[in-house]
Write an enzyme that holds these catalytic residues in place. Structure first.
Site, PDB file in Angstrom:
ATOM      1  N   THR A  33       0.854  -1.196   0.000  1.00  0.00           N
ATOM      2  CA  THR A  33       0.000   0.000   0.000  1.00  0.00           C
ATOM      3  C   THR A  33       0.887   1.242   0.000  1.00  0.00           C
ATOM      4  OG1 THR A  33      -1.893   1.045   1.101  1.00  0.00           O
ATOM      5  CG2 THR A  33      -0.265   0.020   2.548  1.00  0.00           C
ATOM      6  N   ASN A  34       0.331   2.395   0.395  1.00  0.00           N
ATOM      7  CA  ASN A  34       1.102   3.644   0.486  1.00  0.00           C
ATOM      8  C   ASN A  34       0.766   4.326   1.806  1.00  0.00           C
ATOM      9  OD1 ASN A  34      -1.287   5.387   0.058  1.00  0.00           O
ATOM     10  ND2 ASN A  34      -1.288   4.425  -1.964  1.00  0.00           N
ATOM     11  N   HIS A  35       1.302   5.527   2.018  1.00  0.00           N
ATOM     12  CA  HIS A  35       1.192   6.179   3.332  1.00  0.00           C
ATOM     13  C   HIS A  35      -0.110   6.949   3.562  1.00  0.00           C
ATOM     14  CE1 HIS A  35       5.134   5.118   4.709  1.00  0.00           C
ATOM     15  NE2 HIS A  35       5.722   5.655   3.660  1.00  0.00           N
ATOM     16  N   SER A  36      -1.056   6.909   2.628  1.00  0.00           N
ATOM     17  CA  SER A  36      -2.290   7.689   2.805  1.00  0.00           C
ATOM     18  C   SER A  36      -3.099   7.209   4.005  1.00  0.00           C
ATOM     19  CB  SER A  36      -3.146   7.580   1.537  1.00  0.00           C
ATOM     20  OG  SER A  36      -4.420   8.142   1.759  1.00  0.00           O
ATOM     21  N   ALA A 108      -5.397   7.908  -2.699  1.00  0.00           N
ATOM     22  CA  ALA A 108      -4.056   7.564  -3.182  1.00  0.00           C
ATOM     23  C   ALA A 108      -4.138   6.130  -3.706  1.00  0.00           C
ATOM     24  CB  ALA A 108      -3.039   7.684  -2.051  1.00  0.00           C
TER      25      ALA A 108
END
Ligand code: CTP
Ligand code: CA
Length: 230
Positions: A33-36, A108
Site C-alpha cells: 500500500t502507500n502512506h495515505s 491515493a
C-alpha cells in the site's frame, strides 16, 4: 458575520469523494500500500456535510485510516462504502457516479497490482524473489469516461516540480480543478502530504489562474477549497 462574503451553501448538492489508500494483496497475509490515511478526504467530506451537501464516500481502508466525522445532524447525508483494491474502489465509485453533481478524488490509488497473488501464505526462502505487477484500474479515468456533466477535482502529491506536474495532470486528465501539494522525499518530515493534519499547495483551475493555498489545517484548507469550487 456582516463583513464576510456569504459562504456558498451546498444544500441539495451531491458529491462523490474517493479517499484513503488502496492496497494490493501479495498472498493470504501480506499486501502493498502507500502512506495515505484519508485525512484530506475526510476534511473535504466534513466541510461538504457542514454546508448541506450529500456525500457519497468511497474509502480505501487500512490500519490507521480515518473516517469522516459528520457534523451534528448530518450523519444521514453521508453514505460510506469501504473497499481495499483499486478495482473495488472503481466499482463502488462508478455505482455512485450517476447520483452526483461532482467528484473529488483524494484517494491515493495504487497504480499497480500484484498480477497473481498467492492464495496461501508464501514461505520464507533464502533466494531473492521478484513480484510481477501490472497496471491497476485508473479510478478517476473510469469515472471521467462515464461522466455526464459532473465536475472533477483531483489531488496530486508530488516530490518534484509540483505546479508543472500538477498542470500536466489537470490537462491530461481533463479535470476542472487539481490541488497539487508537495510531499516529502523518503525519510524527510513535512507539513504537507500523507498522515499529517496540515496541508498546503496550489489549487490549479482549468479556467483560471492558479491559487496558492499556504499550509494550514486540513479542515481550514477544505473550507478554502470549497469556497473556490462551490
Ligand atoms: N487516481 C485514480 N486512480 C489511479 C491513480 C490516480 O483515481 N489509479 C486519481 C487520484 O485519486 C488523484 C489523481 O488521480 O485525484 C492524480 O493521482 P496521481 O497518482 O497523482 O496521478 P497519476 O496519473 O497516477 O500520476 P503519478 O505517475 O504521479 O502517480
Ligand atoms: Ca499514481
Amino acid at each position: 458575520n456582516a463583513a464576510a462574503a456569504p459562504e456558498p451553501s451546498l444544500a441539495g448538492k451531491r458529491v462523490l469523494i474517493t479517499a484513503g489508500p488502496t492496497t494490493t494483496p501479495i498472498d493470504a497475509v501480506r499486501y502493498i500500500t502507500n502512506h495515505s490515511t484519508g485525512r484530506m478526504g475526510a476534511a473535504m467530506a466534513e466541510e461538504a456535510l457542514r454546508r448541506g451537501a450529500e456525500v457519497r464516500y468511497v474509502l480505501g481502508i487500512d490500519k490507521g485510516v480515518v473516517r469522516p466525522a459528520p457534523p451534528r445532524g448530518a450523519g444521514e447525508r453521508l453514505s460510506l462504502v469501504e473497499v481495499r483494491t483499486a478495482e473495488e474502489m472503481a466499482e463502488a465509485a462508478l455505482r455512485f457516479l450517476p447520483e452526483v453533481d461532482g467528484v473529488i478524488a483524494t484517494a491515493a490509488v495504487m497504480d499497480y497490482r500484484v498480477a497473481s497473488p498467492a492464495s496461501g501464505k508464501l514461505k520464507r526462502a533464502s533466494e531473492p524473489v521478484s513480484l510481477d505487477m501490472v497496471p491497476s484500474t485508473d479510478v478517476l479515468g473510469a469515472l471521467k469516461a462515464r461522466a455526464n456533466g459532473q465536475w472533477f477535482l483531483g489531488f496530486a502529491a508530488e516530490t518534484d516540480d509540483v505546479e508543472a506536474n500538477g498542470r500536466g495532470k489537470l490537462e491530461r486528465k481533463e479535470l476542472d480543478f487539481l490541488f497539487a501539494n508537495p510531499v516529502a522525499r523518503a525519510g524527510e518530515a513535512s507539513q504537507t502530504g500523507f498522515a499529517v493534519s496540515t496541508n498546503g499547495g496550489t489549487l490549479l483551475r482549468r479556467d483560471g489562474d492558479d491559487i496558492a493555498l499556504p499550509v494550514t489545517s486540513k479542515a481550514e484548507l477544505a473550507r478554502r477549497i470549497w469556497d473556490i469550487i462551490a
